[in-house]
Design a protein around this motif. Structure first.
Motif, PDB file in Angstrom:
ATOM      1  N   GLU A 275       0.851  -1.184   0.000  1.00  0.00           N
ATOM      2  CA  GLU A 275       0.000   0.000   0.000  1.00  0.00           C
ATOM      3  C   GLU A 275       0.886   1.232   0.000  1.00  0.00           C
ATOM      4  OE1 GLU A 275      -2.959  -0.438   3.078  1.00  0.00           O
ATOM      5  OE2 GLU A 275      -4.099  -1.707   1.676  1.00  0.00           O
ATOM      6  N   ASP A 277       1.088   4.160   1.540  1.00  0.00           N
ATOM      7  CA  ASP A 277       1.658   4.722   2.770  1.00  0.00           C
ATOM      8  C   ASP A 277       2.786   3.850   3.316  1.00  0.00           C
ATOM      9  OD1 ASP A 277      -0.033   6.812   2.539  1.00  0.00           O
ATOM     10  OD2 ASP A 277      -1.536   6.037   3.953  1.00  0.00           O
ATOM     11  N   ASP A 299      -3.549  -0.574  -2.686  1.00  0.00           N
ATOM     12  CA  ASP A 299      -4.671   0.255  -2.216  1.00  0.00           C
ATOM     13  C   ASP A 299      -5.886   0.051  -3.122  1.00  0.00           C
ATOM     14  OD1 ASP A 299      -3.155   2.499  -0.332  1.00  0.00           O
ATOM     15  OD2 ASP A 299      -1.929   1.733  -1.986  1.00  0.00           O
ATOM     16  N   LYS A 300      -7.059   0.022  -2.482  1.00  0.00           N
ATOM     17  CA  LYS A 300      -8.275  -0.235  -3.252  1.00  0.00           C
ATOM     18  C   LYS A 300      -9.017   1.045  -3.637  1.00  0.00           C
ATOM     19  CE  LYS A 300      -9.314  -4.994  -2.044  1.00  0.00           C
ATOM     20  NZ  LYS A 300      -7.895  -5.358  -1.823  1.00  0.00           N
ATOM     21  N   HIS A 301      -8.539   2.192  -3.174  1.00  0.00           N
ATOM     22  CA  HIS A 301      -9.219   3.452  -3.487  1.00  0.00           C
ATOM     23  C   HIS A 301      -8.369   4.288  -4.457  1.00  0.00           C
ATOM     24  CE1 HIS A 301      -6.475   4.145  -0.127  1.00  0.00           C
ATOM     25  NE2 HIS A 301      -6.375   5.386  -0.559  1.00  0.00           N
ATOM     26  N   ILE A 303      -6.166   7.257  -5.892  1.00  0.00           N
ATOM     27  CA  ILE A 303      -5.117   8.062  -5.256  1.00  0.00           C
ATOM     28  C   ILE A 303      -4.695   9.126  -6.257  1.00  0.00           C
ATOM     29  CG2 ILE A 303      -2.759   8.052  -4.352  1.00  0.00           C
ATOM     30  CD1 ILE A 303      -3.226   5.094  -3.602  1.00  0.00           C
ATOM     31  N   ASP A 349     -13.156   9.732  -2.879  1.00  0.00           N
ATOM     32  CA  ASP A 349     -11.715   9.544  -2.686  1.00  0.00           C
ATOM     33  C   ASP A 349     -10.946  10.796  -3.103  1.00  0.00           C
ATOM     34  OD1 ASP A 349     -12.141   7.001  -1.787  1.00  0.00           O
ATOM     35  OD2 ASP A 349     -11.653   6.032  -3.705  1.00  0.00           O
TER      36      ASP A 349
END
Lengths: 381, 381
Positions: A275, A277, A299-301, A303, A349
Motif C-alpha cells: 500500500e 503509505d 490500495d483499493k481506493h 489516489i 476519494d
C-alpha cells in the motif's frame, strides 16, 4: 586458455523509456576489471552487442571506449559476433583491419567460417564465431536446404566439425535459442511458434559453447553448453536473476573449469508491492531507493498522483500498476447503477485527497443529483 | 612519398531519388586501380566519406569492400577524416584497432591532434588529419575562444605548427570552405552568411594541404592548397566539371609534384536542351543515352506524357523542365480573355496529340461555347 564469456550487452537499450547507458557503462567497467583481475587471455561476446541495428551515437562511443580498454590498454583479444538485434553490415565494418590488433568482429555470415586460433601460455584454442543468421540467410550463403533454425545450425556446425583444429580444443560462439532454455521478457523471439528451437545435443561434442540470446545465465544439455546471460536485467521479469559473466579455463591437457563471476548493477531492477503509505514509509530508510522499480499498489481506493508521490521517495519508479484498484474494478458489474456508484466513490476519494476532509451529507447529495442529471442527459442524447 | 588525395565520396548519396551506389562502386574501382598503377604509398580521403551520419547498410558494405581492397589486398595506408556529412562517432568506431593495419580513420575531434608519420622508400611524411569541426566543438575540445570557422581552424593549425616533424614534410588534411573557392549546388553550406569562410593564407606554409568539401577540383592561395573535388557529379550544376583524384609526390629532398588523374563515370550527369522531336531523334544514335539527364524542353505547346516519351529513349531522365512552355506562359497577360485563349490552345494541342488530328471548326465552336459557359458560371459563383 582463460577467457570471459559474456553476451547480450544491448548497449543503447532503454527500460520503460529510461536510458540505461550509465548502468551499462558501470557494469562494463566491472567486466574490464574482472578481465584484468583474472588475467584472462580473451573476452568473448556472443551477440546482441547493441540493442538496435542502428545504435545511438553515444552507444557507439561507449563500445569504442570499452574496446580501447580491453584491446589497447589490457592487450586482450576480443571476439564478438552479431546477434539478432545487431546490424550485421554495420557491426562488421572494417573487421579485417581490426583483426591485426586482436579485435575480431564477425558481422554478416560468410561461407568461410573463419576459425580463429588464439594463443596463451596454457595452450592454444580454436574459436568458431557463428553470427546469428536466419535459416534463409544460411540457405543463401551455403546454397543448401535448411528450413528450420536447427537445420541451419547443423549446416554451420558441420563446417566446424570438418575443420581440423590440429587437436586443439574447439570453442563454438553462437547466438540462438536452445530447446528447453528459460526465457525472459526482454528477449525478442527469433521466430514465431517455436520454429527457432535448436536441440542442445547439436553442441555437446565441442569443448565449450559460448551462447548468447537468453538473458538468464544457464546451461542446456551439458554444463559446457552455456548462456552467460545479459549484463543487466532488461525487464522486470528478470528481478530474481543474478547477472554474471562466465570465466572459462580450458586447454588440450587440462579439464575444463567454469565459474560464474557475479556482476553488480548501478541500480537494481525490482518490483515493489504494497500500500502507498507503507511503501512511502519504507522508502525513507531504503538505501536502494534509486533502483529501477515497478510498483504494484494494493490500495483499493483512487489516489491522486500516485506516481508523483512515489517518485518523491523512489526517483526511478518506471512503471505503476494499480493492482488493488484493478482487483476492485473487476468485481464491479457493468450495470448503469453500479457504474454510477463507482463514480461517486471515486469522487469521494478524490475530494478527501485534495481537501483532506470527507464530503458532508449535503455535499454528497449535491454530487449525487449532478451525476443522476448527467446520466439522464446522456441517455436522452 | 606518393599518395592519392581524394574526398567527398558521399557513399549512399542519391541524385533526384536515383541511387548512385553502382556509379560510386564503378568510380571507386578506378581509384583502386589508379592506386595500384601509380604504386602509391597511401590514399587520403578528406571527408564526406558517407553522405549521411547514418548511412544505409549497402553504403557501409561498399566502403568495407573498398578498404579491404586498398588496405588488405594492395597493402596501402589509408587516412580518412570525417566531413560535415559524416557521423563522427560512428565513423570513428574502433579506429584505434584499425591503425595497426594501416587504416587511420579520424572521426571526432580530440585535443591530441595525432600526427601520423607514413614511411615510403622515397622518404617519410607527417600527416595531420583534422576532422571537420564546428567552432563550438573546437572551443569545447581546446577550451579556447574561437567565434568563427577561421579562428577555429587557426587553433587547430597552431597545434600543427607547434608539432616537431623532425624536418619531415607536413601534410594537413582538412574539410572546410576556403574563401574564394567555387561552389557547386551539391555542397551543404557549413554556416549561413559566409561565416564558414577561411583564408587560404592560413594553409600556405604547409607542404601540402589535402582539402575536402568543395566538389569541383581547384586550388586556392597556392597550388599545393587543394580540393580534389568529389568523385562524381552530385548535381546538374556540375555538368561541365571534370572529376579526378590528385596524385601527389613529395619528400624532404624532392620538389612537390601534383597531377590530376581523371575519373570516368559509369553514367555522366548532363543537361539536354531542345525540342522533344529533335531530342528523341538524336537519342536514337546517342551512345550515352543512359546518362543521368536533366531535360529542358523548348517546345511552346503542351505535350502529353513528355517524361514517358523521353524515358523510352533516355532511361535515366531524372528531371524535366518545360523551359519553352514557361517562357510562353510568362508572356501571357493575366486578363480573363487571355487565359481563356490559353485554355483553348492547350486543348487543341492535347486533342491533336491524343487523336493525331486537328480540331474541326465545328469542334472548336463546341469547345469555345463550353469554355465560355464554364467561365460564366465561375464568375457567378
Amino acid at each position: 586458455m582463460k577467457f570471459i564469456h559474456t553476451s547480450d550487452w544491448h548497449i543503447g537499450r532503454q527500460l520503460h523509456n529510461q536510458s540505461l547507458l550509465d548502468d551499462q557503462a558501470f557494469v562494463l567497467e566491472q567486466i574490464i576489471a574482472l578481465a584484468a583481475e583474472h588475467k584472462v587471455d580473451a573476452v568473448i561476446v556472443a551477440g546482441d552487442i547493441y540493442d538496435r541495428s542502428i545504435p545511438p551515437a553515444n552507444a557507439v562511443a561507449l563500445l569504442d571506449d570499452v574496446l580501447n580498454r580491453l584491446v589497447q590498454d589490457l592487450g586482450l583479444q576480443v571476439i564478438m559476433i552479431a546477434g539478432n538485434h545487431d546490424g550485421h553490415e554495420r557491426l562488421g565494418f572494417a573487421a579485417k583491419q581490426m583483426a591485426a590488433s586482436g579485435l575480431y568482429i564477425v558481422g554478416p555470415l560468410s561461407a568461410d567460417i573463419h576459425p580463429i586460433t588464439l594463443s596463451s601460455t596454457s595452450g592454444d584454442v580454436v574459436f568458431y564465431p557463428l553470427p546469428y543468421a536466419e535459416p534463409a540467410t544460411v540457405r543463401q550463403v551455403f546454397e543448401c536446404e535448411a528450413s528450420s533454425h536447427e537445420m541451419a545450425m547443423d549446416v554451420l556446425l558441420e563446417k566446424v566439425r570438418q575443420h581440423d583444429s590440429q587437436g586443439l580444443p574447439k570453442v563454438v560462439i553462437s547466438h540462438c535459442f536452445l530447446d528447453g532454455g528459460s526465457e525472459s521478457e526482454s528477449e525478442r523471439p527469433l521466430s514465431i511458434g517455436g520454429a527457432d528451437k535448436i536441440s542442445p545435443k547439436l553442441f555437446t561434442e565441442f569443448d565449450y559453447v559460448a551462447l548468447g540470446h537468453l538473458h538468464g545465465p544457464q546451461y542446456k544439455g551439458a554444463e559446457h553448453v552455456r548462456y552467460s546471460g545479459s549484463i543487466l536485467k532488461y525487464s522486470f521479469s528478470e528481478q530474481h536473476q543474478h547477472k554474471s559473466v562466465t570465466l572459462v579455463e580450458l586447454g588440450a591437457q587440462t579439464p575444463i573449469d567454469i565459474r560464474l563471476l557475479p556482476l553488480t548493477s548501478l541500480r537494481d531492477v525490482r518490483i515493489l508491492e504494497g500500500e502507498l503509505d507503507t511503501l512511502l514509509a519504507q522508502g525513507k530508510t531504503d538505501i536502494k531507493r534509486e533502483d529501477y522499480l515497478m510498483v504494484r499498489l494494493l490500495d483499493k481506493h483512487a489516489i491522486l498522483d500516485a506516481m508523483g508521490k512515489l517518485r518523491a521517495i523512489y526517483p526511478n519508479v518506471l512503471h505503476l500498476e494499480r493492482t488493488g484498484l484493478m482487483a476492485g474494478q473487476q468485481q464491479v458489474a457493468l450495470s448503469r447503477d453500479h457504474i454510477k456508484k463507482g463514480e461517486m466513490d471515486m469522487f469521494c476519494d478524490f475530494f478527501s485527497q485534495v481537501s483532506g476532509e470527507s464530503l458532508t451529507q449535503a455535499q454528497q447529495a449535491v454530487m449525487d443529483d449532478l451525476l443522476t442529471k448527467l446520466h439522464n442527459e446522456e441517455r436522452q442524447a
